[in-house]
Design an enzyme around this catalytic site. Structure first.
Site, PDB file in Angstrom:
ATOM      1  N   CYS B 122      -6.561  -3.755   3.860  1.00  0.00           N
ATOM      2  CA  CYS B 122      -7.002  -2.543   3.175  1.00  0.00           C
ATOM      3  C   CYS B 122      -7.707  -1.715   4.245  1.00  0.00           C
ATOM      4  O   CYS B 122      -8.856  -1.986   4.575  1.00  0.00           O
ATOM      5  CB  CYS B 122      -7.952  -2.863   2.025  1.00  0.00           C
ATOM      6  SG  CYS B 122      -8.591  -1.364   1.238  1.00  0.00           S
ATOM      7  N   CYS B 125     -10.916   0.294   2.748  1.00  0.00           N
ATOM      8  CA  CYS B 125     -12.130  -0.374   2.262  1.00  0.00           C
ATOM      9  C   CYS B 125     -11.913  -1.872   2.252  1.00  0.00           C
ATOM     10  O   CYS B 125     -11.823  -2.470   3.321  1.00  0.00           O
ATOM     11  CB  CYS B 125     -12.558   0.166   0.906  1.00  0.00           C
ATOM     12  SG  CYS B 125     -11.243   0.261  -0.312  1.00  0.00           S
ATOM     13  N   SER B 126     -11.836  -2.487   1.097  1.00  0.00           N
ATOM     14  CA  SER B 126     -11.755  -3.949   1.076  1.00  0.00           C
ATOM     15  C   SER B 126     -10.944  -4.455  -0.113  1.00  0.00           C
ATOM     16  O   SER B 126     -11.209  -5.540  -0.617  1.00  0.00           O
ATOM     17  CB  SER B 126     -13.163  -4.540   1.031  1.00  0.00           C
ATOM     18  OG  SER B 126     -13.867  -4.016  -0.081  1.00  0.00           O
ATOM     19  N   CYS B 127      -9.979  -3.665  -0.590  1.00  0.00           N
ATOM     20  CA  CYS B 127      -9.166  -4.074  -1.743  1.00  0.00           C
ATOM     21  C   CYS B 127      -8.465  -5.400  -1.427  1.00  0.00           C
ATOM     22  O   CYS B 127      -7.894  -5.566  -0.357  1.00  0.00           O
ATOM     23  CB  CYS B 127      -8.138  -2.999  -2.067  1.00  0.00           C
ATOM     24  SG  CYS B 127      -8.899  -1.409  -2.442  1.00  0.00           S
TER      25      CYS B 127
END
Lengths: 114, 217
Positions: B122, B125-127
């Site tokens: 991702c 971000c941090s999906c």
């Protein structure tokens, strides 16, 4: 770190970066609680994942480099709840003072009502 | 689930049952951000927005989720070609069929083959497919992985110990806030006699992110 000016700081794909640090941590209880509050309050419609990300992105690169993941998340969840009118900044400030006055450690200060 | 750590040893003191150091928690001086979490949580409960029981249940659910859930999906795909076809066609419905709640996010499963290797990131971000893999590892959220895996994936994979032949095409999948990827690694050779549970034991978290392959028995 120098990035080109077309991308905002959080748009990191393809930008120069260093070695991957593969050290891992288990999450502390307070971090899991931040996560849980995000899941619950966004699930109940007080804000969206876009709202969460907007605040994280607006926090800027320095915050990304100097604060931990859930330190940034707690601020974003809080900002979204303030904007949703769930509580006021005065209520939050007063409660944080009370919390900090309870003791020295998380364990002591989080103890009320548990 | 055991995995390699180049940066710390597993036999040191102060490690959790999973072999990782804890972040500072109960015993350290209260930080401003911890105070914010406590204050926020108390206000939310007092105002009737959430209950303490809901918070506890959500944390417990977080603790229950682990890569073992994703590994079950992969093992099922390995032994059941019809399930695999459904998984690749509509990941969301396929995991629901296995009793895993997909939530509101769309799940896309991508299959590794002898010719194609998939890896997930991702960049924004941090999906991460938390309902299948639990919470993401620290490195998945850091700048180095997010920046570099889309540009020099072979080099990044080599740093994880995965050297791919030139003939294998590498596909990097960038997650979004609305959907998640799961890599279905290739089934190792010599596993014909293994049952579904034993097969699941070969599938690591890293293999489902795509920075590793399934283990050989």
């Amino acid at each position: 770190m120098e990035t080109d000016k077309i991308h905002r700081w959080h748009d990191m794909g393809g930008q120069p970066a260093g070695e991957i640090n593969r050290e891992e941590h288990d999450f502390a209880l307070w971090e899991k609680r931040v996560d849980a509050l995000q899941v619950l309050t966004s699930g109940k419609g007080y804000f969206t994942v876009d709202g969460l990300r907007r605040v994280l992105e607006d926090m800027g690169e320095e915050a990304f480099e100097t604060m931990s993941y859930y330190e940034r998340w707690v601020q974003s969840v809080n900002q979204n709840l303030l904007e949703a009118g769930v509580y006021t900044i005065a209520e939050l400030a007063e409660r944080m003072e009370q919390v900090q006055a309870r003791g020295e450690t998380y364990g002591e200060c989080a103890g009320a009502g548990e | 689930m055991p995995h390699d750590h180049p940066d710390h040893s597993h036999d040191a003191d102060g490690l959790s049952p999973s072999g990782h150091p804890y972040r500072p928690d109960q015993d350290h001086k209260l930080t401003r951000w911890q105070a914010m979490e406590i204050a926020m949580r108390e206000l939310l409960v007092e105002k009737g927005i959430v209950t303490a029981a809901e918070i506890t249940a959500t944390v417990e659910q977080m603790d229950r989720r682990s890569p073992a859930d994703g590994a079950k999906v992969v093992a099922r795909a390995w032994i059941d070609p019809d399930f695999k076809a459904r998984l690749l066609e509509n990941g969301t419905e396929a995991i629901r069929e296995m009793g895993i709640e997909p939530g509101v996010l769309k799940l896309i499963a991508v299959e590794n083959t002898p010719d194609v290797h998939n890896v997930v990131v991702c960049t924004l971000c941090s999906c991460y497919p938390r309902n299948l893999l639990g919470l993401p590892p620290d490195w998945y959220k850091q700048r180095a992985y997010r920046s570099r895996v889309v540009k020099t994936p072979r080099k990044v994979l080599a740093e994880f110990g995965l050297e791919l032949p030139e003939k294998v095409q590498v596909r990097v999948h960038d997650s979004t806030a609305d959907m998640r990827y799961l890599v279905v690694p290739g089934r190792p050779e010599g596993t014909d006699g293994l049952d579904e549970a034993a097969l699941a034991g070969l599938v690591s978290r890293d293999a489902m992110i795509g920075v590793a392959t399934a283990r050989h028995p």
